[in-house]
Structures are given as structure tokens and as C-alpha cells.
Design an enzyme around this catalytic site. Sequence first.
Site, PDB file in Angstrom:
ATOM      1  N   ASP A 118      38.527  34.414  43.635  1.00  0.00           N
ATOM      2  CA  ASP A 118      38.433  33.014  44.055  1.00  0.00           C
ATOM      3  C   ASP A 118      38.787  32.863  45.530  1.00  0.00           C
ATOM      4  OD1 ASP A 118      37.877  32.395  41.380  1.00  0.00           O
ATOM      5  OD2 ASP A 118      39.966  31.908  40.937  1.00  0.00           O
ATOM      6  N   ASP A 142      43.404  34.525  35.968  1.00  0.00           N
ATOM      7  CA  ASP A 142      43.998  33.898  37.152  1.00  0.00           C
ATOM      8  C   ASP A 142      45.489  34.190  37.164  1.00  0.00           C
ATOM      9  OD1 ASP A 142      41.626  32.740  38.113  1.00  0.00           O
ATOM     10  OD2 ASP A 142      41.869  30.987  36.829  1.00  0.00           O
TER      11      ASP A 142
END
Length: 167
Positions: free
Chosen positions: A147, A128
Site C-alpha cells: 500500500d 495489513d
Amino acid sequence: MATKKIFPTKSSASLTPWLGIAAIVVLFDQLSKITITKTFQLGEEKVITSFFNLVLAYNKGAAFSFLSNSGGWQRYFFTAIALGAVAWIIVLLKKHGSQRLFSWALSLILGGAIGNVIDRVLYGHVVDFLDFHWSGFGHFPAFNIADSAICIGAALFILDELRRVNK
């Protein structure tokens, strides 16, 4: 004289464009993650704006780091769920490929799921790096392009369902 179909029917719509969209999501997702992991150290952050940073973070769990400290079994659990979703989405795209908004939604979700599965299989965690925050409210959990595609796909899916219900 045989007539040529100009517009595909539901059963004859091609799966190829939808898989192409998913592949583009995977490509952008993986290229961005490779770039971040090559240029940042774990936890390093670079301020971009007053509300956005780039940061390298690893997530061994699901959304919002759910179950991230659960001993490792979650890696296989979330990978299996994602692979099941990928298979089901391909079936749905094959069956409903002519429904554009629905298929866009599924394609984005498919690409995002594959992008995060690649991370889980290769690294044991999801990479991330997008960090949004607001003064006084703290930081939203870091996330990535996969995401984002999943969230946009989910929003399009809801929009498609609302449109269908209103007809």
C-alpha cells in the site's frame, strides 16, 4: 563506422530495471507480511511509538476496508482489477521506460499491486500491519508495504504530471 547508443531512446529503454524495482517492492512486502503473520495473532498489536503500532489485520476489501463485508465476490473483483492494472503498467513501462520519474512511479505501483494480489490469491485477504494514530484523532486504517509503495508511486505520478504541465 557504426555509432553506439550511449543513452537509450524512448523505444529502446529496457524494461528490466523497472521490473527489478517492482520485484524489490514485492520481496520486501511479502517478507514483512510473512514475518508479521508468524509473530502476531490476528488483532494483536505492539506499541512502537506514541503514534505507531504494529498490528496484524486482514482486509478482504480495498483501501480503507472498502467492501470488506461483501460476501467474498470482492476478492475476485479486486484481483481482476489489479491484474488489469499490472498488464497496463507493463505496457506503459515498455513504451515510456526512458521517462525516469514516470517509470519509478509505475514501478512502485506495479510492485504494490502484485504484492496485494499475491495476498488475495493465497489467503483471500490482504495482510495489513502498519498502524499509525494521533492522539484525539484515532487510528488511520492499517496498511502494508505494498500500500505504501502504491501511495508513493501515485504521489510521484502526480509530481511527474505537474512537472510535465509546467514545461
